[in-house]
Each structure stands twice: as C-alpha cells, then as structure tokens.
Design an enzyme around this catalytic site. Structure first.
Site, mmCIF file in Angstrom:
data_model
loop_
_atom_site.group_PDB
_atom_site.id
_atom_site.type_symbol
_atom_site.label_atom_id
_atom_site.label_comp_id
_atom_site.label_asym_id
_atom_site.label_seq_id
_atom_site.Cartn_x
_atom_site.Cartn_y
_atom_site.Cartn_z
ATOM 1 N N HIS A 1 -1.751 0.955 -9.816
ATOM 2 C CA HIS A 1 -2.426 -0.074 -8.866
ATOM 3 C C HIS A 1 -3.237 -1.181 -9.767
ATOM 4 O O HIS A 1 -4.296 -1.412 -9.552
ATOM 5 C CB HIS A 1 -3.425 0.567 -8.064
ATOM 6 C CG HIS A 1 -3.661 -0.267 -6.886
ATOM 7 N ND1 HIS A 1 -4.023 0.291 -5.533
ATOM 8 C CD2 HIS A 1 -3.665 -1.589 -6.578
ATOM 9 C CE1 HIS A 1 -4.008 -0.549 -4.875
ATOM 10 N NE2 HIS A 1 -3.782 -1.530 -5.275
ATOM 11 N N ARG B 1 0.759 -1.204 0.089
ATOM 12 C CA ARG B 1 0.005 -0.041 0.034
ATOM 13 C C ARG B 1 0.903 1.348 -0.090
ATOM 14 O O ARG B 1 1.790 1.264 0.623
ATOM 15 C CB ARG B 1 -0.940 0.127 1.151
ATOM 16 C CG ARG B 1 -2.051 -0.924 1.074
ATOM 17 C CD ARG B 1 -3.102 -0.456 0.141
ATOM 18 N NE ARG B 1 -4.203 -1.449 0.049
ATOM 19 C CZ ARG B 1 -4.454 -2.449 -0.737
ATOM 20 N NH1 ARG B 1 -3.379 -2.661 -1.650
ATOM 21 N NH2 ARG B 1 -5.322 -3.033 -0.874
#
Length: 309
Positions: A272, A224
């Site tokens: 992502h 993350r």
C-alpha cells in the site's frame, strides 16, 4: 477548541507538525487518551476508527479523511448520522499512482523480469515485446482514474474507461454500467482498478469478470483489496488466464505471513505504497474545510456516506 489526529497506521506526528507550521491557532492532539478534555475536540483527522472513539467526542464538527479512499472511515460502526465528512484530494498522489500503474504495466509487457533473469545468467538474448497500441481499461474515472488513463494514453496504450454512470472524456472511449463493463472487458489487455470501495464494487473483480478478459491479460489494482476476490485472482494467475498482476492493496493489511497471495504465481505485490500523501497538502485542505465551516460555506470536498465517496 482543539483538533485531534488519529491517522495510524500513518504516523500522526507529520500531520500535526504540518498543521502547526501553518499557524493553526488551536491545540493539536495525536492520541485519544491524552490529558485533555474530549469535549474540546471540534475537528478530527482520521483514516480508520475503532468503535467507541466518536461517542467520546460530543462536540465534533468535522471528520476529515486523510487518505484517498473513505471506505475504512465510513465503516466506523458508531459514525453519527449527519456528521460533516470531508476528504483529501492530492494531485501529487494521483501522479504517483499513475506512475505506479504505468511502471507495472510496462515492466510486465516489456518483459523486464525476463531480462533481469537473463542478466543474472549472463545471457545476452533479445526478444520482441511490443506494447504500443495495446488496449487498456481503467475501472473508475474519478480524479485518480483519469490521471491513470491519460498517463497510459501518453505511453501509447489505447485507453478506455469504465464508471458506474456515463462520463464524457475527450480522447478516451468510455463505458458505463453492467452492459458497458461487459462490452469493454473482452478487449482489455491491461485492466486497472482505480475504483472507490462501495457495496456495489466490493468483490467486483471475481472469476466471472476475469474470464471475460482476453487470455493472458495483465491486472493492476491500486483501488482497495476488497475489490478483488483474491482466491479467484490466484486461480486466474495459476491457469494463465492472467499472465501477471501487480497489486498495491490487499484484503488483509498488513498481510499475515500465511496469506496465499505471497506465493501466487506471476504476482507482484507492494504494501500500500503506490501513492503516499503529502502531510502539508492534507493539512492545507483540512484547514480550508475548517475555515469554510466557520464561514457557513459548504465543504469543498464533501463525502456522501450513502454513495460511499
């Protein structure tokens, strides 16, 4: 009884179609503002939720996280205590993430960018760039981290792994806790972050951690964006402490045009996309958890909000 899918920024329609294709016997909705009774919703599929959604669903029995990480869902400000939460685990996604990491490491270490520049310049010059036997450290030894560690080992890296608590992994040297991390970092020519985002791991990759790596190390983040102190990462790249980095996750997603990461030296970033879930797999596991609840059985993949995963 009905299911509600609020998966954006992932489009909810493929998830709904996959669930209906399985013969799901209840209505499936993809917006909170539809012409239906919110009290009918028993099961909710989501990745992140704004404040105010959950209080509108008084009969909710299951919250199902439709992404690998649960940090965004657990950050929901009005998450009811005691609400059962389950997560997805897609081995195909883990393989994709491992492919991404291996590709990023080898692309950098085998100096592929240099050869691409030489091709453009019509320069046929050879360079020695060995990568076999280089030490790599994977932060996080969950299913995804384990897949990455084993894939790197297959490609000739000497792999070690770090986790919060001790793990025994055949063929891979493991470290645990703060002392273990301090011992593992100085040997890691490649550092991979595959951790869940928790209060303990937020900001873990900072200037102090990066300074413990060998000068010229390479960093990959598929965890993350919150794991990384991004100004420290940019400084390490500018100084040469890191020879390069590849990151698939950022603190601000989508990244605004003025984000300093766009111009960071020797940095490759992607939006992502390193591992994308298969809607059929997600909905199969969602349906399984509903069936288990209906039989009074424990969830197969429960989430502990206290631990953060």
């Amino acid at each position: 009884m009905a299911a509600l899918i609020l998966s954006r920024p992932m489009p909810p329609e493929p998830f709904a179609e996959a669930l209906r294709a399985r013969g799901f016997p209840h209505p499936v909705h993809t917006t909170i503002d539809g012409d239906w009774d919110p009290a009918s919703i028993r099961w909710l599929v989501a990745w992140r939720l704004p404040a105010g959604v959950l209080p509108r669903l008084p009969n909710l029995e299951l919250l199902f996280n439709c992404a690998a990480g649960v940090d965004k869902l657990l950050a929901t400000p009005d998450l009811p205590p005691g609400l059962p939460i389950a997560r997805v685990a897609d081995d195909a996604q883990a393989i994709e993430l491992a492919q991404y990491v291996v590709h990023a490491a080898l692309d950098h270490l085998r100096i592929a960018p240099r050869y691409r520049a030489q091709q453009a310049a019509r320069d046929w010059t050879r360079h020695r760039a060995p990568a076999v036997g280089l030490p790599a450290l994977v932060l996080g030894l969950g299913p995804i981290g384990m897949r990455i560690a084993r894939s790197l080992a297959t490609m000739g890296f000497v792999v070690s792994g770090w986790s919060r608590s001790p793990r025994d992994v055949p063929g891979i040297e493991t470290f645990a806790g703060a002392d273990g991390l301090a011992a593992a970092l100085p040997r890691a020519r490649v550092l991979v972050c595959a951790l869940p985002l928790t209060p303990e791991t937020t900001g873990l990759v900072d200037a102090a951690l990066l300074a413990r790596l060998p000068r010229g190390a390479f960093f990959v983040n598929i965890g993350r964006g919150g794991h990384v102190v991004e100004p420290d990462l940019i400084a390490a790249l500018a100084s040469g402490q890191l020879s390069g980095a590849t990151i698939d996750v950022q603190a601000r997603e989508p990244m605004p045009a003025d984000d300093p990461l766009w111009d960071a030296p020797n940095l490759t970033l992607t939006p992502h996309v390193a591992g994308q879930l298969d809607p059929d797999t997600v909905m199969a596991q969602f349906a399984e958890e509903i069936e288990r609840l209906g039989r009074g059985e424990p969830l197969r993949r429960p989430v502990d909000p206290v631990r953060g995963y």
